[in-house]
Design an enzyme around this catalytic site. Sequence first.
Site, PDB file in Angstrom:
ATOM      1  N   HIS A  15       0.865  -1.176   0.000  1.00  0.00           N
ATOM      2  CA  HIS A  15       0.000   0.000   0.000  1.00  0.00           C
ATOM      3  C   HIS A  15       0.889   1.209   0.000  1.00  0.00           C
ATOM      4  O   HIS A  15       2.063   1.117   0.318  1.00  0.00           O
ATOM      5  CB  HIS A  15      -0.766   0.068   1.331  1.00  0.00           C
ATOM      6  CG  HIS A  15      -2.013  -0.730   1.334  1.00  0.00           C
ATOM      7  ND1 HIS A  15      -2.630  -1.119   2.486  1.00  0.00           N
ATOM      8  CD2 HIS A  15      -2.750  -1.197   0.319  1.00  0.00           C
ATOM      9  CE1 HIS A  15      -3.707  -1.811   2.184  1.00  0.00           C
ATOM     10  NE2 HIS A  15      -3.796  -1.871   0.878  1.00  0.00           N
ATOM     11  N   ALA A  16       0.271   2.375  -0.191  1.00  0.00           N
ATOM     12  CA  ALA A  16       0.932   3.649   0.084  1.00  0.00           C
ATOM     13  C   ALA A  16       2.349   3.677  -0.486  1.00  0.00           C
ATOM     14  O   ALA A  16       2.575   3.338  -1.646  1.00  0.00           O
ATOM     15  CB  ALA A  16       0.918   3.921   1.584  1.00  0.00           C
TER      16      ALA A  16
END
Lengths: 92, 561
Positions: A15-16
Amino acid sequence: MPERTATIASRSGLHARPAALFAEAAGEQSVEVTIAMQGDPADDALDAASILSLMTLGAAQGDVVVLRAEGEGAEQALDCLVQVLETDHDAE
Amino acid sequence: MQNFHGVGVSPGRIVGPVRRMPKAVTEPPSGERLDPGISAEAAVAGLKSAAQSVHDGLKARADTAAGDGKAVLEATALMARDTMLLKQAAKLINAGTSAERAIWEAGASVAEMLHNLGGYMAERATDVLDVRSRIVAELRGVPAPGIPSSESPFILVAEDLAPADTATLDPAKVLALVTSGGGPQSHTAIIARSLGLPAVVAAHGVDEVPDGSEVYVDGAAGFVAVAPSEEQRAAAAAWAETSATLAGFDGNGTTADGHLVPLLANVGGAKDAVAAAGLGAQGVGLFRTEFCFLERDTEPSVDEQAAAYKAVFDAFPGKKVVLRTLDAGADKPLPFLTDATEPNPALGVRGYRTDFTTPGVLERQLSAIARAASESEADVWVMAPMISTAAEAARFASLCAAAGLKTPGVMVEVPSAALTAAAVLREVGFASLGTNDLTQYAMAADRQLGPLAELNTPWQPAVLRLVQLTVEGSALEGNNKPIGVCGEAAADPALAVVLAGLGVSTLSMTARSLAAVGTVLKTVTLEQAQELARLALSAPGAAEAREWVRAKLPVLEELGL
């Protein structure tokens, strides 16, 4: 087709920031690389350079994914990307 | 000469050139077809090249950014040339859709998919829509949306600013903020006050002023003039001088006759706390703990939280620090706590209420606070946001006691808590009025909406009456439990005098307002403040209340506040 498995090391999963770093690294390779969760059919594999695809994959820390690529330089590209996945970027 | 009247939300008088925030990119018409003179291949190639330019522009900005902003920009840059997005658009182009419409629809479908995944992914949906707008702007050859970049300082004029815009706002380049929309409690207003920038909101029509025009902005009067007069230039020059003298607060909030009203700071983290202590704050009246949680997919550990809280406590040894427990929901969604699909988030599961649906998070936060408090010298008070009933206050107090925290309190933001203040205060040690939400709920007016700006001001006599009822509730309860104010109202020097007159015991504000509030408070006696409070309560409306009180405080005009 050459393939490698890798275990997601980053605490926040793919993620991210870890996803952005991986997508960027995948985009820099000379070959197209795909990513899928271990056990999923190769036909459902997603473009590893697409950050949006990585988000929909939803791989969490400890999940195992399969990277695949074909053509000249595929082996090196896969080795390089496995390293990116197996580094905990949230610890940096 | 063209004049605009709006609502002044952050004082200051300044003259400077206008830079307009580009208008939001309009949607390409549904069903827009590819120009028959252009082949699908050429259109796809054009789209890819526009996407690449957007990527390069965002990447260049990421390279000069730092911290969280950098990470967000890097991820957004990658979305601009994402194969998932571009392949979907190419499919539509090959079926005869125009490139602009194709990327618009592809962006919408990807954003919807992310939204349906929920949590962190749902938040990224906004980034996809931002990228889509940038690509359409690039295809049309119009300026990209967002804050313009400029070599020299300017006055930023916009319809309204979003929290994301304010993150990229460079206070060294922006002299003042002027918006045609937004209200006194909007993000624009809050950011302007925290950066100390003069600001006027809800100045209808001001976004039509052309780029480069020289304008005069008076952030106290809520006034903007195109082609400033000599008088206005002199006023701006005078402000530059008085603002320098207003820069200091001596750390002693008091009326002229020595009635003490400690002036505290609102802080969001250790950096703010250190800056506030440097500006003379007598403690912290609102420590927002969301910073530890925002942009997170999961709850931070107790260790991590304790370290973050201690860093704030350590800035105020021996002084009071009032910490607000996690206030998620409504305009501050958190994937692991709040439900983004609520039809009415302001009336939904937010603040203390998230403990109903996700028990445990609050208890762990309280134990982290207790640990940090035991390791620091600050006098730590803890309050829960969005308390509506005495029963909720009692339960919060018991959770605090179980964690070993001695001073539990509540925020009064919901009118029911103000109306039943005596019963609520029987359960806890203090209350703090959050005037932003109290105003929103008392007036039933969304604080972000420009058309409701006139309703959405804490000068509303109804809001002042709720403040008075809370103070009366404390007297009725009988133990003289302190009632503070920690909303934006406390940062308005005229309103601060009224609040002191209503019997509020402490005022907490953005640290930059301490000097102005402290200076004005020192010019009135407690009796005069009480008289001004009666005057404001007797006014038929917010505008009259403000006008009548300001007329009795000539020091405001002298100082340009």
